[in-house]
Design an enzyme around this catalytic site. Structure first.
Site, PDB file in Angstrom:
ATOM      1  N   ASP A 116     -12.360  35.728 -48.416  1.00  0.00           N
ATOM      2  CA  ASP A 116     -12.937  36.814 -49.221  1.00  0.00           C
ATOM      3  C   ASP A 116     -13.734  36.173 -50.330  1.00  0.00           C
ATOM      4  O   ASP A 116     -13.444  35.033 -50.739  1.00  0.00           O
ATOM      5  CB  ASP A 116     -11.842  37.681 -49.863  1.00  0.00           C
ATOM      6  N   HIS A 125     -27.630  43.713 -46.474  1.00  0.00           N
ATOM      7  CA  HIS A 125     -28.059  42.510 -45.759  1.00  0.00           C
ATOM      8  C   HIS A 125     -27.038  41.381 -45.889  1.00  0.00           C
ATOM      9  O   HIS A 125     -26.661  40.760 -44.885  1.00  0.00           O
ATOM     10  CB  HIS A 125     -29.424  42.020 -46.245  1.00  0.00           C
TER      11      HIS A 125
END
Lengths: 369, 369
Positions: free
Chosen positions: A266, A335
């Site tokens: 993460d 994106h």
């Protein structure tokens, strides 16, 4: 057991491995990147958009939710999944990292940490028991032990004492957890000292957690040192449990993490730099506000087929970012997350085809840090 | 003709009418509310989301796009539709309203307006010719004449001189426009003086524009005065042309606008108040940050089936707004635009069923200003 790791393929030349993570909210391919939704939302994104780009598990922050809106409210809402309308996996950190980041605003004892809220200065307390209770109220599929992230640099004595305490705290977290639909991961600490890392792994593995995180890396140390510690640590972790490298999310570090056998990652990096106008690509970073893109009608990344790249030009997104338009932040975030999620998929495919070494070489040859 | 109005049904008791607006980018039901996309984006929304909620035409601002990114760039991108990836209708205002709002930063002559950019202080010039050329480069389906929005209050002499100049400018805009796929609307001014409004309508109608806007209302005058001027003005406009009331977007004003025969509206109100945490409903406003909603797990509006109301609670959206999360702005904006677009649909249905008077009475009885 709430969470189970299934090994699908072990790379024949490296530690890299492809697997599946079974959770109460679905099964997810590993290695996986988990987008960060600090305050019960991945900044600027909707749950549907995250699903559309293939996100599996997301991470949310105990510290933030504890302070606002409060874990009792989230519990009253039916838990974090329902509160934020996300029916896939959620992992909550323990709040330890944020609390220790407060510096002078916190005080550590064996019992726990007293700290001042960054929002209103109010006095608060988190302990292994309290952090676990809060995470039980939030109801994530994977919850984390309350630990101290050993800072860098730290002297040996401090690192040793802190790591030993983190281990004792891990046991207290384990003793507190009563929900069977939640998996508590232990967090390996030890700073940059290999013997302390080995000690931490040894003590935690004895407690038999359903998964293990490697904490205290990517905290300012040189990358080579991080990789060295990572290599030393991961190979000691049990192969039948998922391994999670906390706070890592740049492409080069992800490749090295996977290389050494990490399954879960993460990081706020992709979403944070997106909001600053930096796009991630397999070739390196692209700073969208740069003048060179003013008249550039190509997509951010010509190799990408995310929503932003399919529909909008660099010139348009540059305009949005220069004029502080929210839609610009959305497109950049879309994106970057799409890129990372697909980057992980490509690594997984390479592992399945036993061509991860070649994948890594090609990546290193093309990528500008 | 680029734009054509088709009258479908005239209310038998009021000026209200249902119609269709045919444009090079689709046919749209009227009365219609046009979301505002000042800088080539409706703040926080994607084009797909706008389509999903049924948006037809959106408005964009010549002044802003002229300064940033510049109309030449937009033209180079293939026009505004392509630049922002929006294939439905677009209306651009002329920049007049924004330029005149600059106060001390602008100077008016018969030729045009010299002003200082609010972004970098640079000296700029807009005239009827220039504003029209810029709008031709942007390529909206409907473009607006360069006018002065008479301020409120304004003395009679100023209002008269300004309105006469706006009329001369309208002719110069008309002389400049060469694109046959764009419709130039004239703008009725005249301040709060009925004879000046009549004069403005008379002079503009002689020029035979494909549509007419009513400008200079909702600029600080009492609502009753606005409605009085509106009633006086609209009935003088040709029935076979679309009528656009500029800058109006609260439910009560929309109902009165439709009552008097307006077909098109735009306003930043729904998107702006959304970002401040105010939701629009048929019963009035709901301030989501209020403490009373902290534990309220109902949707923003129980009568609404927008994305926000179908999926998220007041408690969650309140949390997002209190923590300055972008997704909160998105959900609030989604709700307000969806509400307004559907509010217009309901008015249209009432007109088609010749029950608009009843619709209006029921609305007034339920709505808290």
């Amino acid at each position: 057991m709430a969470v189970k790791y299934e090994l699908i393929k072990q790379c024949s030349k490296t530690g890299a491995r492809a697997g599946k993570l079974h959770t109460p909210h679905g099964t997810f391919d590993t290695p996986i990147f988990m987008p960060v939704g600090t305050q019960a939302t991945v900044k600027s994104m909707s749950p549907d958009e995250l699903k559309d780009m293939g996100a599996g598990i997301i991470l949310s922050n105990t510290y933030h939710l504890f302070l606002r809106p409060g874990h009792s409210l989230v519990k009253e809402a039916g838990g974090l999944h329902k509160f934020m309308n996300w029916d896939r996996g959620i992992l909550t950190d323990s709040g330890g990292f944020q609390v220790f980041s407060l510096g002078d605003l916190r005080k550590i004892t064996e019992e726990g940490v007293t700290f001042r809220s960054h929002i209103d200065g109010s006095k608060q307390f988190l302990s292994p028991e309290r952090a676990t209770e809060v995470q039980m109220a939030l109801g994530a599929d994977i919850i984390m032990a309350f630990d101290e992230c050993v800072p860098y640099p730290a002297d040996y004595d401090y690192a040793k004492k802190s790591t030993e305490r983190t281990t004792r705290w891990a046991q207290r977290c384990k003793n507190t957890l009563t929900r069977e639909d939640q998996a508590l991961f232990g967090i390996v600490q030890g700073g940059m000292y290999k013997d302390l890392r080995s000690m931490s792994v040894h003590d935690l593995v004895k407690m038999d957690f359903p998964g293990y995180a490697v904490g205290g890396l990517s905290v300012g140390e040189p990358k080579d040192l991080m990789y060295e510690i990572l290599e030393h640590t991961v190979c000691q972790l049990p192969a039948n449990k998922p391994r999670y490298l906390m706070g890592v999310g740049t492409p080069d570090c992800l490749v090295e993490g996977v290389l050494h056998g990490i399954d879960m990652f993460d990081c706020v990096f992709p979403t944070r730099v997106a909001r600053n106008g930096t796009a991630m690509t397999a070739k390196g970073r692209l700073v969208i506000k740069n003048a060179e893109y003013a008249h550039d009608f190509r997509p951010i990344d010509e190799e990408c087929d995310c929503y932003a790249c399919r529909n909008f030009s660099r010139a348009y997104i540059r305009h949005l970012m220069r004029t502080d338009e929210i839609f610009g932040l959305r497109l950049m975030t879309t994106h970057n997350l799409y890129f990372l999620i697909n980057f992980m998929k490509k690594m997984r495919e390479a592992i399945l085809e036993d061509s991860f070494v070649e994948f890594r070489s090609a990546f290193i040859a093309n990528y500008k840090k």
